[in-house]
Design an enzyme around this catalytic site. Sequence first.
Site, PDB file in Angstrom:
ATOM      1  N   CYS A 204       0.873  -1.539   0.297  1.00  0.00           N
ATOM      2  CA  CYS A 204       0.269   0.054   0.111  1.00  0.00           C
ATOM      3  C   CYS A 204       0.602   1.127   0.311  1.00  0.00           C
ATOM      4  O   CYS A 204       1.472   2.130   1.358  1.00  0.00           O
ATOM      5  CB  CYS A 204      -1.237  -0.174   1.316  1.00  0.00           C
ATOM      6  SG  CYS A 204      -1.943   1.461   1.131  1.00  0.00           S
TER       7      CYS A 204
ATOM      8  N   CYS B 144       0.441   3.017   3.224  1.00  0.00           N
ATOM      9  CA  CYS B 144       0.967   2.731   4.463  1.00  0.00           C
ATOM     10  C   CYS B 144       2.340   3.201   4.435  1.00  0.00           C
ATOM     11  O   CYS B 144       3.339   3.584   5.609  1.00  0.00           O
ATOM     12  CB  CYS B 144       1.031   1.636   4.159  1.00  0.00           C
ATOM     13  SG  CYS B 144      -0.642   0.444   4.883  1.00  0.00           S
TER      14      CYS B 144
ATOM     15  N   ASP C 227      -1.242  17.332  -0.761  1.00  0.00           N
ATOM     16  CA  ASP C 227      -1.930  16.314  -1.734  1.00  0.00           C
ATOM     17  C   ASP C 227      -0.634  16.146  -3.239  1.00  0.00           C
ATOM     18  O   ASP C 227      -0.027  17.247  -3.350  1.00  0.00           O
ATOM     19  CB  ASP C 227      -3.064  16.124  -2.554  1.00  0.00           C
ATOM     20  CG  ASP C 227      -3.487  14.526  -3.249  1.00  0.00           C
ATOM     21  OD1 ASP C 227      -4.237  13.969  -2.978  1.00  0.00           O
ATOM     22  OD2 ASP C 227      -2.840  14.908  -4.541  1.00  0.00           O
TER      23      ASP C 227
ATOM     24  N   HIS D 176      -4.290   0.071   8.098  1.00  0.00           N
ATOM     25  CA  HIS D 176      -4.524  -0.275   6.937  1.00  0.00           C
ATOM     26  C   HIS D 176      -6.416  -0.485   7.018  1.00  0.00           C
ATOM     27  O   HIS D 176      -6.572  -1.151   7.466  1.00  0.00           O
ATOM     28  CB  HIS D 176      -3.912  -0.951   6.295  1.00  0.00           C
ATOM     29  CG  HIS D 176      -4.511  -1.444   4.841  1.00  0.00           C
ATOM     30  ND1 HIS D 176      -3.918  -0.060   4.022  1.00  0.00           N
ATOM     31  CD2 HIS D 176      -5.173  -2.090   4.187  1.00  0.00           C
ATOM     32  CE1 HIS D 176      -4.258  -0.538   3.234  1.00  0.00           C
ATOM     33  NE2 HIS D 176      -5.007  -1.544   2.952  1.00  0.00           N
TER      34      HIS D 176
ATOM     35  N   ASN E 297     -13.124   9.133  -1.591  1.00  0.00           N
ATOM     36  CA  ASN E 297     -13.785   8.200  -2.436  1.00  0.00           C
ATOM     37  C   ASN E 297     -13.826   7.140  -1.942  1.00  0.00           C
ATOM     38  O   ASN E 297     -12.936   6.334  -1.462  1.00  0.00           O
ATOM     39  CB  ASN E 297     -12.761   9.115  -3.683  1.00  0.00           C
ATOM     40  CG  ASN E 297     -12.944   9.912  -4.763  1.00  0.00           C
ATOM     41  OD1 ASN E 297     -13.826  10.453  -4.503  1.00  0.00           O
ATOM     42  ND2 ASN E 297     -11.845  10.676  -4.557  1.00  0.00           N
TER      43      ASN E 297
ATOM     44  N   HIS F  95      -6.058   2.787   0.358  1.00  0.00           N
ATOM     45  CA  HIS F  95      -5.810   3.242   1.488  1.00  0.00           C
ATOM     46  C   HIS F  95      -7.194   4.659   2.449  1.00  0.00           C
ATOM     47  O   HIS F  95      -7.319   5.589   1.450  1.00  0.00           O
ATOM     48  CB  HIS F  95      -4.931   3.274   1.411  1.00  0.00           C
ATOM     49  CG  HIS F  95      -4.304   3.436   3.174  1.00  0.00           C
ATOM     50  ND1 HIS F  95      -3.530   3.066   4.174  1.00  0.00           N
ATOM     51  CD2 HIS F  95      -4.292   4.273   4.630  1.00  0.00           C
ATOM     52  CE1 HIS F  95      -3.376   3.277   5.628  1.00  0.00           C
ATOM     53  NE2 HIS F  95      -3.933   4.239   6.120  1.00  0.00           N
TER      54      HIS F  95
ATOM     55  N   HIS G  99      -8.629   7.393   3.406  1.00  0.00           N
ATOM     56  CA  HIS G  99      -8.181   8.849   2.809  1.00  0.00           C
ATOM     57  C   HIS G  99      -9.271  10.145   3.573  1.00  0.00           C
ATOM     58  O   HIS G  99     -10.748   9.626   2.562  1.00  0.00           O
ATOM     59  CB  HIS G  99      -7.112   9.005   2.441  1.00  0.00           C
ATOM     60  CG  HIS G  99      -7.699   8.790   0.772  1.00  0.00           C
ATOM     61  ND1 HIS G  99      -7.398   7.461   0.396  1.00  0.00           N
ATOM     62  CD2 HIS G  99      -7.424   9.188  -0.171  1.00  0.00           C
ATOM     63  CE1 HIS G  99      -7.762   7.362  -1.011  1.00  0.00           C
ATOM     64  NE2 HIS G  99      -8.181   8.873  -1.519  1.00  0.00           N
TER      65      HIS G  99
ATOM     66  N   HIS H 271      -9.709  13.221   1.787  1.00  0.00           N
ATOM     67  CA  HIS H 271      -9.707  14.814   1.104  1.00  0.00           C
ATOM     68  C   HIS H 271      -9.933  15.927   1.931  1.00  0.00           C
ATOM     69  O   HIS H 271     -11.104  16.408   2.243  1.00  0.00           O
ATOM     70  CB  HIS H 271      -9.622  14.843  -0.386  1.00  0.00           C
ATOM     71  CG  HIS H 271      -8.959  13.995  -1.291  1.00  0.00           C
ATOM     72  ND1 HIS H 271      -7.954  13.728  -2.083  1.00  0.00           N
ATOM     73  CD2 HIS H 271      -9.605  12.924  -1.277  1.00  0.00           C
ATOM     74  CE1 HIS H 271      -7.909  13.343  -2.342  1.00  0.00           C
ATOM     75  NE2 HIS H 271      -8.849  11.846  -2.654  1.00  0.00           N
TER      76      HIS H 271
HETATM   77  P1  DGP Z   1      -8.336   9.095  -4.336  1.00  0.00           P
HETATM   78  O1  DGP Z   1      -7.971   9.276  -6.214  1.00  0.00           O
HETATM   79  O2  DGP Z   1      -9.238   9.934  -3.376  1.00  0.00           O
HETATM   80  O3  DGP Z   1      -8.004   7.945  -4.171  1.00  0.00           O
HETATM   81  O4  DGP Z   1      -7.392   9.902  -3.849  1.00  0.00           O
HETATM   82  C1  DGP Z   1      -5.610   9.916  -4.133  1.00  0.00           C
HETATM   83  C2  DGP Z   1      -4.620  11.016  -3.472  1.00  0.00           C
HETATM   84  O5  DGP Z   1      -3.396  10.497  -3.416  1.00  0.00           O
HETATM   85  C3  DGP Z   1      -4.440  11.547  -5.676  1.00  0.00           C
HETATM   86  O6  DGP Z   1      -5.267  13.241  -5.016  1.00  0.00           O
HETATM   87  C4  DGP Z   1      -3.196  11.928  -5.335  1.00  0.00           C
HETATM   88  C5  DGP Z   1      -3.000  11.497  -4.023  1.00  0.00           C
HETATM   89  N1  DGP Z   1      -1.315  10.468  -4.333  1.00  0.00           N
HETATM   90  C6  DGP Z   1      -1.234  10.148  -5.025  1.00  0.00           C
HETATM   91  N2  DGP Z   1       0.535   9.004  -5.004  1.00  0.00           N
HETATM   92  C7  DGP Z   1       0.509   9.971  -4.102  1.00  0.00           C
HETATM   93  C8  DGP Z   1       1.766  10.233  -3.584  1.00  0.00           C
HETATM   94  O7  DGP Z   1       3.327   9.614  -4.034  1.00  0.00           O
HETATM   95  N3  DGP Z   1       2.298  10.912  -2.712  1.00  0.00           N
HETATM   96  C9  DGP Z   1       0.895  12.238  -1.826  1.00  0.00           C
HETATM   97  N4  DGP Z   1       1.396  12.579  -1.949  1.00  0.00           N
HETATM   98  N5  DGP Z   1      -0.303  11.945  -2.906  1.00  0.00           N
HETATM   99  C10 DGP Z   1      -0.286  10.602  -3.873  1.00  0.00           C
END
Ligand code: DGP
Length: 120
Positions: free
Chosen positions: A11, A14, A37, A53, A93, A104, A106, A108
């Site tokens: 993950c 994680c 993000d 997780h 989401n 995982h 989360h 926003h």
């Molecule tokens: P979702 O689409 O709701 O699963 O959002 C996942 C978010 O995670 C997306 O807005 C981009 C963010 N994201 C993906 N990979 C990384 C990463 O390696 N670092 C950071 N800081 N954010 C990431």
Amino acid sequence: MSDVLKYDENCLFCKIIRGDIPSAKVYEDDLCYAFRDINPQAPTHILVVPKVHMRSVAEVNRHNEALVGHIFTVIAKIAAAEGLEGGYRVISNCGPDACQSVPHLHFHILGGTKLGERMG
Ligand code: DGP
């Protein structure tokens, strides 16, 4: 093993929580971790994740509901610290129809500008 120690080695989040992948940390406590993000969709775009997780909101139940409540107190604290007095949006989401890309749980936090009225 306690829930707090549950870890999925495949993950991405994680790995971020553990520090194996770098992130711009905003907040951390025993239960959750918040970071910026990588692909911000608003001037302020922060992700808040439980350290344990779990895949999504679909896995929230009576055993972990207190953790989710805690995360919402953290969200309010972060929003205040980030100066989002004008308001902000909290999105989680859940699953493919919602385009969840990281499995995982989360949340926003989006703010720092007037957001669009449409959410879907
Ligand atoms: P979702 O689409 O709701 O699963 O959002 C996942 C978010 O995670 C997306 O807005 C981009 C963010 N994201 C993906 N990979 C990384 C990463 O390696 N670092 C950071 N800081 N954010 C990431």
